[in-house]
Design a protein around this motif. Structure first.
Motif, PDB file in Angstrom:
ATOM      1  N   ILE A 173      13.637  43.026 -49.141  1.00 47.54           N
ATOM      2  CA  ILE A 173      14.834  43.608 -48.537  1.00 47.54           C
ATOM      3  C   ILE A 173      15.953  42.588 -48.580  1.00 47.54           C
ATOM      4  CG2 ILE A 173      15.884  44.537 -46.435  1.00 47.54           C
ATOM      5  CD1 ILE A 173      13.149  45.491 -45.566  1.00 47.54           C
ATOM      6  N   CYS A 212      22.522  47.263 -47.400  1.00 43.11           N
ATOM      7  CA  CYS A 212      21.104  46.942 -47.277  1.00 43.11           C
ATOM      8  C   CYS A 212      20.328  47.652 -48.382  1.00 43.11           C
ATOM      9  CB  CYS A 212      20.576  47.369 -45.910  1.00 43.11           C
ATOM     10  SG  CYS A 212      18.838  46.966 -45.623  1.00 43.11           S
ATOM     11  N   LEU A 222      16.260  48.008 -49.983  1.00 43.39           N
ATOM     12  CA  LEU A 222      14.833  47.735 -50.073  1.00 43.39           C
ATOM     13  C   LEU A 222      14.375  48.060 -51.484  1.00 43.39           C
ATOM     14  CD1 LEU A 222      11.774  47.539 -49.180  1.00 43.39           C
ATOM     15  CD2 LEU A 222      12.005  49.934 -48.457  1.00 43.39           C
ATOM     16  N   ASN A 251      10.795  48.164 -53.538  1.00 44.92           N
ATOM     17  CA  ASN A 251       9.346  48.066 -53.432  1.00 44.92           C
ATOM     18  C   ASN A 251       8.740  47.496 -54.712  1.00 44.92           C
ATOM     19  OD1 ASN A 251       8.460  48.937 -50.796  1.00 44.92           O
ATOM     20  ND2 ASN A 251       9.308  50.944 -51.295  1.00 44.92           N
ATOM     21  N   ASP A 305      13.835  51.985 -55.183  1.00 47.76           N
ATOM     22  CA  ASP A 305      14.811  51.458 -54.238  1.00 47.76           C
ATOM     23  C   ASP A 305      15.050  52.426 -53.082  1.00 47.76           C
ATOM     24  OD1 ASP A 305      15.233  49.209 -55.807  1.00 47.76           O
ATOM     25  OD2 ASP A 305      16.954  50.069 -56.860  1.00 47.76           O
ATOM     26  N   LEU A 335      18.064  47.640 -41.233  1.00 50.09           N
ATOM     27  CA  LEU A 335      16.665  47.293 -41.504  1.00 50.09           C
ATOM     28  C   LEU A 335      15.718  48.355 -40.952  1.00 50.09           C
ATOM     29  CD1 LEU A 335      16.819  43.496 -40.637  1.00 50.09           C
ATOM     30  CD2 LEU A 335      16.874  44.534 -42.908  1.00 50.09           C
ATOM     31  N   SER A 353      12.954  50.593 -43.102  1.00 49.17           N
ATOM     32  CA  SER A 353      11.597  50.074 -42.849  1.00 49.17           C
ATOM     33  C   SER A 353      10.482  51.116 -43.029  1.00 49.17           C
ATOM     34  CB  SER A 353      11.513  49.437 -41.461  1.00 49.17           C
ATOM     35  OG  SER A 353      11.739  50.401 -40.440  1.00 49.17           O
ATOM     36  N   ILE A 379       8.917  50.892 -46.526  1.00 49.14           N
ATOM     37  CA  ILE A 379       8.378  49.626 -47.052  1.00 49.14           C
ATOM     38  C   ILE A 379       6.938  49.832 -47.514  1.00 49.14           C
ATOM     39  CG2 ILE A 379       7.734  47.253 -46.501  1.00 49.14           C
ATOM     40  CD1 ILE A 379       9.957  47.223 -44.420  1.00 49.14           C
TER      41      ILE A 379
END
Length: 256
Positions: free
Chosen positions: A122, A132, A134, A136, A141, A247, A251, A254
């Motif tokens: 992240i 922001c 993320l 993986n 994304d 975040l 999350s 994730i």
């Protein structure tokens, strides 16, 4: 084996940084404090011209002629979130930059992740604006934010500055009482914008609006926070909350 050269540019809403390396990763030249290169703020054509100028400057600093062949030009720029827009921008770049074998365009969130890890992670950007991302391990994304100052930028320097001004203006108008005394914030606003009356804020907020300059009021808010001003401290607490929400938003996606 002949030397291959690569130029990378990380561009934000306030300034940009450029670097030139060879095929072994040796840094040959680096330039900081280059002009902002947000394509939505500048327009694609003007942004492309600036990219070429920055590229040329870092090549010259590295001892190359501007006509030297580059194996690659990599751009991670604020505002480059949409692949279709990025492709249009890349097409414009290829028309004015004839010396690069390949040109890659991506968001400024991509660069830090690529530099830090091969398995994803992240990145949370909190600069002039906020964003922001993320990524993986499978390459998929998930993003939150990155929508610019009208639709997003929560927790950023622009957001803090705007929030500070709103606290002050609403308190002075007796519209909404600020949670803490606004004396420091009010004086900081007057100094930053070099004004003596509140009405002069209008030109800086509309006709002469410059996002980076507007956001830089946050540096004075930071000084107030360090000195213990309660409203300044409150503003940074609110900003921290906004950044944490980015975040929290990504999350659940994730990879375990």
């Amino acid at each position: 084996m002949p030397v291959k050269y690569f130029v990378g540019i990380e561009g934000g809403a306030t300034h940009s940084t450029a670097i030139m390396v060879d095929h072994e990763g040796t840094i040959l030249a680096e330039l900081g404090n280059q002009p902002a290169t947000n394509l939505w703020a500048l327009g694609m054509d003007q942004c492309a011209i600036l990219i070429k100028e920055v590229m040329t400057r870092v090549m010259i600093k590295g001892g190359l002629s501007p006509d030297e062949r580059l194996s690659g030009l990599g751009l991670c720029l604020s505002g480059c979130e949409d692949e279709h827009s990025n492709e249009r921008f890349r097409d414009i770049l290829t028309k004015i930059i004839k010396t690069a074998d390949s040109i890659s365009v991506a968001s400024d969130t991509k660069g830090p992740l690529a530099a830090a890890t091969e398995s994803g992670g992240i990145v949370l950007i909190a600069g002039t604006g906020s964003n922001c991302l993320l990524t993986n391990p499978d390459g998929k994304d998930v993003r939150c934010g990155g929508w610019g100052y009208l639709l997003g930028d929560e927790g950023s320097a622009w957001w803090i500055a705007n929030k500070a001004i709103k606290f002050y203006m609403d308190d002075e108008d007796q519209f909404v009482k600020a949670p803490y005394d606004t004396t420091f914030i009010g004086e900081a606003i007057m100094r930053h914008f070099n004004i003596t009356v509140r009405s002069n804020l209008l030109q800086h907020s509309y006709q002469r609006f410059e996002k980076a300059f507007y956001a830089d009021l946050t540096s004075k808010v930071a000084m107030g926070a360090k000195a213990g001003d309660k409203l300044c401290l409150h503003l940074f607490e609110l900003a921290g909350d906004m950044l944490a929400r980015h975040l929290i938003a990504v999350s659940p996606k994730i990879d375990k």
